[in-house]
Design an enzyme around this catalytic site. Structure first.
Site, PDB file in Angstrom:
ATOM      1  N   GLU A   1      -6.434  -7.727  -0.756  1.00 17.53           N
ATOM      2  CA  GLU A   1      -6.922  -7.841   0.621  1.00 17.53           C
ATOM      3  C   GLU A   1      -8.423  -7.560   0.596  1.00 17.53           C
ATOM      4  OE1 GLU A   1      -4.768  -5.270   3.295  1.00 17.53           O
ATOM      5  OE2 GLU A   1      -2.826  -5.905   2.522  1.00 17.53           O
TER       6      GLU A   1
ATOM      7  N   GLU B   1       0.815  -1.216   0.000  1.00 14.97           N
ATOM      8  CA  GLU B   1       0.000   0.000   0.000  1.00 14.97           C
ATOM      9  C   GLU B   1       0.851   1.268   0.000  1.00 14.97           C
ATOM     10  OE1 GLU B   1      -2.934  -0.289   3.142  1.00 14.97           O
ATOM     11  OE2 GLU B   1      -4.212  -1.509   1.866  1.00 14.97           O
TER      12      GLU B   1
HETATM   13  C1  GAL Z   1      -4.520  -2.699   5.038  1.00 11.09           C
HETATM   14  C2  GAL Z   1      -3.087  -3.160   5.155  1.00 11.09           C
HETATM   15  C3  GAL Z   1      -2.976  -4.452   5.940  1.00 11.09           C
HETATM   16  C4  GAL Z   1      -3.797  -4.351   7.207  1.00 11.09           C
HETATM   17  C5  GAL Z   1      -5.225  -4.034   6.839  1.00 11.09           C
HETATM   18  C6  GAL Z   1      -6.149  -3.992   8.015  1.00 11.09           C
HETATM   19  O1  GAL Z   1      -4.590  -1.354   4.715  1.00 11.09           O
HETATM   20  O2  GAL Z   1      -2.512  -3.368   3.880  1.00 11.09           O
HETATM   21  O3  GAL Z   1      -1.619  -4.699   6.257  1.00 11.09           O
HETATM   22  O4  GAL Z   1      -3.261  -3.377   8.016  1.00 11.09           O
HETATM   23  O5  GAL Z   1      -5.257  -2.782   6.214  1.00 11.09           O
HETATM   24  O6  GAL Z   1      -7.475  -3.709   7.614  1.00 11.09           O
END
Ligand code: GAL
Length: 655
Positions: free
Chosen positions: A332, A159
């Site tokens: 994710e 990110e």
């Molecule tokens: C994302 C990040 C992850 C984790 C996640 C939690 O932004 O890439 O590592 O922190 O959020 O929701």
């Protein structure tokens, strides 16, 4: 812009059928759990496992001493179950020893404070020292695993820009910014002219007089801000490109992606995607509602399901970054509650399955859930996983187990409608939004939501990307327009497209000045009108056009060859043109969801694009020969054909 290569088409074709994955942190769990976890992942129907993006302190516990034993073991354990590994460069988390040896790599915030070690993303992309270490660790990990048969692809860093780290204001950024400006402008005279630095005696007579635009007494020069945003964006692009070059060399035949964020404004994602095989993004629908600009009542309505268009926009954006109609990846996917919003409600039953279906319908090839097991330590111990802390399958995990995905080919999303978006216009717009309710994203969403509520699939493209084949081109907020960009839009219209533009399109030149002939600058011949007045309306003010309520922003036009189709009914612009039609180009100057929807519906009808009238929570997407109907409401919804879709659910039909 970029055309992708055959190599990359081959890479994409490895993922012909929709599949699932998971984000996993073997280093967080005792070694004796690993085999069982890999087995359970496979049983759950997962094929891809992303690992290691934050594991630098375990890979290199001391300067130059690498420990790969645990990672070898972790990869082998996953491979033994037939799982495919997505490996990451670990540069989002430089270890303590590196930071203490080189504190100059730390970022500096806009208030001039060093942002310290103790969380993540603590580095300045412009730091030459950090760049060296980023290349070094990338070479080390790619050298070791680049040819491993289980490693199918790479994620760079994690990110980019997260936690406000795109822009750093310390010595490394200052030096690099001056060099960047010198390369861009050549002479200070050119820079002073581009920025309009005569205003408030801001003219520079030596390069080393220039600093980033922070800590000024009142607002800084917007052209200075625009160039600093461009510079900081270029630092992200360069930082990643160095890693990509190493990965290409040491890991042939593997794809490379990056997990971009939802609604993230701070760097130019088109440029950042250029060296990648495809874009990925991280989808947290509940968290994004909580952080959105939606009114309070709307937040309550959507906070357990996500708002369909707040999610859908990102799918369409990331699918199209490289000019494509398929192939993006959700790296994710929220699968339960998050930990980072002001409140973190549980998603509604069915939401995880619905988000997965929506991702497929919008052109994603893979959805990978965050995260395998809920963390029992540290910052994210309030965050969900597919497994609960006690290793039982959580609600989201159960939904994943129940997904039926067979017969979903990763076909293209074919749509005749394109929406134009660029980050430079965003930076210029939001620096001087001029009305409390106005923002670049909100103006884009006004048009995007109208299109989606009409049942239309939308491609999103940069205004300089190929527009061939589109019947309708919608440019809600392209504020920076030079002669080349104008010529590109003229060519699209000449080729038969219908163009619809929103307020303030063509307000500025590419350096952020106003055109000498005013808005819309070089677009005037195409649009058949020029700006007369604009009105940045404070909350509570409203006016009317064609029976629709207008808030936030109005602007009126002097007609040239164009004709007014709508005029303001009251307010300071009463009687003046609010919507202008010239040939196949339509200019809409009033901020009104009803008016925008009416104008788009009539232009789509002229272009022969079928439209529907969908209830607010219902969306329809077509991919290949399948139509996905989705209901984001927590109550049943009646579809246009009279059938009823249950709450928070979807249905896939041939069509
Ligand atoms: C994302 C990040 C992850 C984790 C996640 C939690 O932004 O890439 O590592 O922190 O959020 O929701």
């Amino acid at each position: 812009m970029t055309d992708r290569t055959e190599h990359d088409q081959g890479v994409i074709d490895q993922r012909q059928a929709f599949a699932l994955g998971v984000c996993y942190y073997p280093e967080h769990w005792p070694r004796d759990r690993w085999e069982g976890y890999a087995r359970r992942m496979k049983e759950l129907g997962l094929d891809y496992v992303r690992i290691a993006e934050f594991a630098w302190s375990r890979m290199e516990p001391e300067p130059g001493r690498y420990d790969w034993g645990w990672l070898d073991d972790a990869i082998e354990t996953l491979a033994a179950e037939g799982l495919k590994v997505v490996l990451c460069t670990p540069t989002a988390t430089p270890p303590a020893w590196l930071v203490r040896a080189h504190p100059e790599i730390l970022p500096v915030d806009a208030e001039g404070r060093v942002r310290e070690f103790g969380s993540r993303k603590h580095y300045d992309h412009a730091s030459p020292v950090y760049r060296r270490h980023s290349r070094r660790i990338t070479e080390a990990i790619a050298g070791r695993y680049g040819g491993h048969p289980a490693v199918v692809g790479w994620q760079t860093d994690n990110e980019f820009g997260c936690h406000g780290t795109t822009r750093s204001y310390g010595p490394a950024a200052q030096d690099a910014f001056r060099g960047w400006l010198e390369a861009r402008y050549g002479t200070l005279a050119a820079l002073n002219d581009a920025w309009g630095a005569v205003f408030w005696s801001q003219e520079y007579s030596a390069w080393d007089q220039i600093l980033p635009p922070n800590l000024t007494v009142t607002e800084p020069n917007p052209s200075h801000v625009l160039d600093f945003a461009r510079f900081a964006s270029d630092m992200v692009v360069e930082f990643q490109a160095e890693q990509v070059a190493i990965l290409r060399r040491l890991s042939p035949g593997r794809w490379i992606t990056h997990n971009f964020m939802q609604w993230f404004p701070d760097f130019d994602h088109y440029r950042a995607a250029e060296g990648l095989d495809f874009a990925s993004w991280d989808s947290y629908p509940v968290g994004v509602v909580e952080r959105s600009e939606l009114p309070e009542a709307e937040k309550i309505r959507w906070v357990r399901t996500g708002h369909p268009d707040l999610i859908g926009f990102n799918h369409d954006l990331y699918r199209g970054l490289l000019g494509r109609k398929r192939g993006c990846w959700v790296m994710e996917q929220q699968a339960g509650q998050v930990n980072w919003a002001s409140s973190n409600p549980l998603p509604a039953a069915g939401a995880v399955a619905l988000w997965t279906a929506q991702a497929y319908a919008h052109g994603c090839d893979i959805v990978s859930y965050f995260r395998w097991r809920a963390a029992t330590v540290a910052q994210e111990l309030m965050h969900s996983g597919l497994l609960r802390h006690d290793e039982t399958l959580d609600r989201g995990g159960e939904e994943v187990a129940g997904l039926e995905l067979s017969g979903r080919p990763n076909a293209e999303v074919a749509t005749p409608v394109v929406l134009l978006h660029d980050y430079e216009s965003l930076w210029a717009y939001d620096e001087q939004s001029h009305s409390a309710g106005a923002s670049y994203w909100a103006q884009l969403l006004l048009f995007y939501t109208a299109l989606r509520s009409l049942g239309v699939d939308v491609d999103i493209r940069h205004p300089e990307q190929d527009l061939a084949g589109y019947a309708v081109v919608v440019a809600p907020a392209v504020q920076l327009v030079g002669v080349e960009r104008a010529a590109h839009l003229e060519a699209a219209v000449a080729a038969g497209a219908r163009l619809v533009v929103g307020p303030r399109v063509g307000y500025r030149t590419p350096t952020g000045r106003v055109h000498e002939a005013g808005q819309p600058g070089p677009l005037a011949p195409l649009l058949g009108c020029v700006l007369r007045n604009f009105d940045g309306m404070r909350p509570g003010l409203a006016t009317r056009v064609g029976g629709h309520e207008v808030t936030v922003w109005t602007e009126s036009y002097v007609l040239r060859e164009g004709a007014a189709t709508h005029r303001y009914e009251d307010g300071p612009l009463a009687g003046e043109a609010a919507v202008v039609r010239h040939g196949n180009a339509t200019t809409v100057g009033a901020w009104s969801s009803g008016l925008v929807r009416e104008v788009l519906a009539s232009v789509l009808a002229e272009a022969g694009v079928e439209t529907l009238d969908l209830p607010e929570g219902v969306r329809r997407s077509r991919r290949g020969g399948l139509v996905t109907w989705m209901n984001f409401d927590q109550a049943p919804a009646t579809l246009p054909d009279g059938t009823v879709l249950g709450p928070v659910s979807f249905e896939v039909r041939p069509g």
